[in-house]
Write a protein that holds these residues in place. Structure first.
Motif: not given
Length: 502
Positions: A18, A253, A255
């Motif tokens: 990831t 971030e 996601h």
């Protein structure tokens, strides 16, 4: 010990995968159909570049014959067959076959005491050019042509001679034509290399990478990795993250679901994930601009009457401030969230509504502080190269932060406050989003016939392309203006600094 290390590696493997592959917030796919359009404009550009080829003078001597060929000029090009296609993993291949180049140059011949001067028309036939362009991400995250491989050849060349010494020129034609063919073929690739690595890269410099959207936020369109090229498509993964201008280095971030483009029917596809829109709303929230205040005459009269009636008991207890103006402050309490489904796009917003009396010269008196939960429907569309969003209020709910009893008392305010949002607040928000944000395409290239399609977690815009400006026009617009040489000074110039000392 070894078994424990293996278990640790298996545990960390998903995280490592990831971390090494950041999902894009924006993705662009150019298909073979789009490349065909680029080829048409590219051919015009190549013709212009080849017409400006500079060929060195050719001179020599055979016995008593002295010859000089100069002022070589390309008069016409016939590019009979050309092809531009993708080549995995990072390349574009451009081929020209069986082209012809018509030339004219100045001739000079000296044989004993005879001197002849004039012009010669020549033709280079069977011209083959094979170029391979390597595409890559540079340090700034911009798409660049990082390298070019070029091979050029000329199968045959003819020259037509006339004049008093025509027989002499025909005798020397082997030397002249062979030399001219060599010189011309040696100039084709350097010309195309300069055109690609300098001129075309200057067009790619017009693609927005990190720029400001308005006075509050900016957008980061830097490439996350080198382009992925298949036999039919070229895919570009952009970061697609908005940031507050006050904190430009702030990262959010990602996601969200990674956009997946499967279609190839249109010239170009642009995909945006929920992260793209979430980062925009997060940036506005961080910039502190998701607050709207209405006071005095800006509060609709019908709503003011209803609010005064609702809070009559509280206002009556504030005898000196009974006639003070009302103030409504609507403040978003958390970054709004975007939800993209095949059925449509929506935005969830949580906010506080504070209602106060503002007596002149005295501190404000709060009448109520209520929580609001709203859901907005979002219509996403493309206009030119700007992505725009039109918001509309779909669901609305208010409740008290203090007690359920007060929430029941606020029920009568539900409809008028919803009307306030629809008629006053929503137009202000849509005015702010009216400008939109530019899609990362080079200047002079625009979208047409756009179609927006929703998917689970992302949306795509399929479109065709057209050139509103030619490549040459864009290149000339951004070509550096040559600076005039400074006049020589009467004072002696100081010695230059050794670059190693800087």
């Amino acid at each position: 010990m070894a078994a424990g290390s293996c278990r640790l590696l298996l545990f960390l493997l998903p995280w490592l995968v990831t971390a090494s592959h950041s999902p894009p917030g924006c993705k662009i796919r150019i298909t073979s159909k789009g490349l065909d359009l680029v080829k048409q404009e590219g051919l015009r550009f190549v013709e212009q570049e080849l017409q400006n080829i500079t060929v060195s003078d050719l001179h020599g001597k055979e016995g008593q014959f002295h010859y000089n060929i100069s002022q070589v000029k390309v008069m016409d090009l016939q590019l009979a067959f050309s092809d531009l296609h993708f080549q995995p993993q990072q390349h574009l291949v451009f081929n020209i076959k069986n082209a012809s180049i018509s030339l004219r140059f100045r001739r000079q011949l000296l044989y004993w005491f005879f001197y002849d001067i004039g012009s010669i028309n020549a033709s280079a036939d069977g011209v083959h050019i094979h170029t391979v362009l390597q595409l890559a991400k540079d340090e700034a995250g911009r798409l660049k042509i990082s390298n070019i491989t070029c091979n050029a050849s000329i199968a045959r060349m003819h020259a037509g001679f006339s004049g008093t010494l025509r027989k002499v020129y025909e005798f020397l034609s082997t030397f002249i034509i062979t030399g001219m063919r060599f010189l011309l073929s040696q100039q084709i690739c350097p010309s195309l290399e300069h055109a690609s690595l300098v001129l075309l890269n200057s067009v790619l410099d017009t693609v927005p990478v990190r720029n400001y959207v308005d006075e509050h936020i900016g957008i980061d369109y830097s490439l996350l990795r080198d382009p992925a090229v298949s036999t039919d498509t070229l895919d570009l993964d952009f970061k697609g993250m908005f940031f507050p201008r006050a904190r430009e280095n702030q990262e959010l971030e990602n996601h969200a679901v990674e956009p997946v483009i499967k279609e190839t029917e249109r010239m170009v596809y642009v995909a945006f994930s929920e992260y793209f829109f979430d980062s925009a709303m997060h940036a506005y929230f961080q910039a502190g601009v998701l607050t709207i205040e209405l006071q005095g005459e800006k509060v609709p009269k019908d709503l003011e009457v209803l609010l005064r009636a609702t809070f009559f008991g509280t206002i009556f207890m504030l005898s000196p401030a009974v006639d003070a103006p009302l103030r409504l402050v609507l403040q978003v309490s958390a970054p709004p969230r975007c939800i993209i489904k095949p059925s449509g796009t929506s935005v969830s917003v949580s906010a506080f509504l504070n209602i106060s009396l503002v007596p002149p010269g005295r501190p404000a008196v709060q009448l109520s502080s209520m929580a609001m939960e709203t859901k907005l429907s979002a219509k996403v569309f493309l206009q030119g190269k700007a992505l725009r969003v039109q918001l509309d209020l779909r669901r609305f709910r208010i409740y008290s932060k203090q007690s359920a009893l007060e929430s029941l008392a606020l029920f009568s305010l539900q409809a008028p406050l919803k009307t306030l949002l629809q008629l006053t607040i929503m137009p202000l928000i849509n005015e702010r989003t009216k400008k939109g944000v530019q899609i990362p395409l080079p200047e002079g290239m625009d979208f047409t016939k756009e179609v927006v399609t929703n998917h689970a977690g992302f949306l795509t815009v399929g479109a065709d392309l057209h050139f509103s400006k030619g490549l040459r026009e864009v290149i000339e617009k951004y070509r550096p203006v040559p600076t005039a040489p400074a006049y020589p000074s009467s004072q002696p110039a100081e010695p230059s600094v050794d670059p190693h000392q800087l």
